[in-house]
Design an enzyme around this catalytic site. Structure first.
Site, PDB file in Angstrom:
ATOM      1  N   GLY A 191      45.934 -37.352  15.824  1.00  0.00           N
ATOM      2  CA  GLY A 191      46.538 -36.897  17.065  1.00  0.00           C
ATOM      3  C   GLY A 191      46.558 -37.982  18.125  1.00  0.00           C
ATOM      4  O   GLY A 191      46.429 -39.169  17.825  1.00  0.00           O
ATOM      5  N   ASN A 192      46.708 -37.572  19.373  1.00  0.00           N
ATOM      6  CA  ASN A 192      46.737 -38.519  20.485  1.00  0.00           C
ATOM      7  C   ASN A 192      46.139 -37.882  21.730  1.00  0.00           C
ATOM      8  O   ASN A 192      45.719 -36.720  21.700  1.00  0.00           O
ATOM      9  CB  ASN A 192      48.173 -39.005  20.740  1.00  0.00           C
ATOM     10  CG  ASN A 192      49.129 -37.856  21.026  1.00  0.00           C
ATOM     11  OD1 ASN A 192      49.031 -37.180  22.038  1.00  0.00           O
ATOM     12  ND2 ASN A 192      50.064 -37.630  20.113  1.00  0.00           N
ATOM     13  N   ARG A 193      46.115 -38.635  22.832  1.00  0.00           N
ATOM     14  CA  ARG A 193      45.399 -38.210  24.031  1.00  0.00           C
ATOM     15  C   ARG A 193      46.241 -37.383  25.012  1.00  0.00           C
ATOM     16  O   ARG A 193      45.785 -37.053  26.098  1.00  0.00           O
ATOM     17  CB  ARG A 193      44.861 -39.438  24.773  1.00  0.00           C
ATOM     18  CG  ARG A 193      43.862 -40.258  23.983  1.00  0.00           C
ATOM     19  CD  ARG A 193      43.428 -41.483  24.776  1.00  0.00           C
ATOM     20  NE  ARG A 193      42.520 -42.335  24.028  1.00  0.00           N
ATOM     21  CZ  ARG A 193      41.202 -42.166  23.978  1.00  0.00           C
ATOM     22  NH1 ARG A 193      40.641 -41.173  24.639  1.00  0.00           N
ATOM     23  NH2 ARG A 193      40.446 -42.984  23.272  1.00  0.00           N
ATOM     24  N   SER A 194      47.474 -37.074  24.674  1.00  0.00           N
ATOM     25  CA  SER A 194      48.338 -36.388  25.633  1.00  0.00           C
ATOM     26  C   SER A 194      47.806 -34.994  25.985  1.00  0.00           C
ATOM     27  O   SER A 194      47.451 -34.210  25.109  1.00  0.00           O
ATOM     28  CB  SER A 194      49.752 -36.249  25.059  1.00  0.00           C
ATOM     29  OG  SER A 194      50.589 -35.573  25.972  1.00  0.00           O
TER      30      SER A 194
END
Length: 218
Positions: free
Chosen positions: A19-22
């Site tokens: 995933g990512n930090r958004s």
């Protein structure tokens, strides 16, 4: 209008994902602002733990493939599509049906990745409606504007919101700053401030390109 927000998650096994930090805060600000201006808004929310904006149709999605399906469906009758979600470029090639266990004394096997669909390029390249405006976002860590201009040309969208990201920049923050690049060669700087301020500028530029005569989005 259609707005995507948050970050996609690509499952590796039942408990882990890529995933990512958004956080989704910028996309939600865009949705709230559009609704306040009188637009009918569909918000495609990818793993965002935020309250639903009032008067907005919220559609939850998880992965990039799910987001693509939702975007293509919602874009069919939209005047504008704003892709603010952070979409994972890759996903694990294989999904493990059970949790991947540690093996004593052994290093884990490498994880093979495959490309996810390029949703922004697809929506830009095959507009569902004549005159539809498509806006993309570019999260960059270096050579921000140079990389942004390259991405704008490659993706084929009308506007590209370019901002610098990092562990303590943009993702999860209440403020943002950006440069909005236009396919027409325009360049609009938005100073550091609330994400709602960036949302207002984005919709101003979208409304200009739509050439509306009614008050919606103005």
């Amino acid at each position: 209008v259609v707005v995507s927000a948050g970050g996609t998650r690509e499952p590796l096994d039942p408990v882990r994902f890529l995933g990512n930090r958004s956080s989704g805060k910028q996309g939600y600000a865009l949705a709230r602002t559009a609704a306040a201006r009188g637009a009918r808004v569909t918000l495609l929310a990818a793993n965002a733990a935020l309250p639903d904006p009032a008067g907005v149709d919220v559609v939850p999605v998880g992965t990039a493939v799910e987001l693509r399906e939702a975007v293509l469906r919602a874009a069919a009758d939209a005047d504008a599509v704003v892709m603010a979600a952070a979409v994972a470029d890759f996903r694990p090639a294989t999904y493990a049906g059970g949790k991947i266990k540690k093996q004593d004394g052994q290093e884990p096997a490498p994880i093979a990745l495959v490309r996810n669909p390029d949703i922004l390029a697809e929506v830009s390249g095959s507009r569902a409606r004549s005159g539809q405006v498509v806006v993309g976002f570019a999260a960059e860590t270096d050579d921000v504007l140079a990389n942004g201009r390259t991405k704008l040309k490659r993706k084929g969208c009308d506007l590209l919101v370019v901002n610098e990201v990092g562990e303590r920049k943009t993702f999860g923050a209440e403020e943002n700053e950006a440069v909005i690049l236009g396919a027409d060669g325009s360049e609009t700087s938005v100073a550091h401030g609330p994400k709602e301020a960036l949302a207002e500028t984005v919709w101003d530029l979208v409304a200009e390109r739509l050439g509306r005569t009614d008050p919606s989005l103005h």
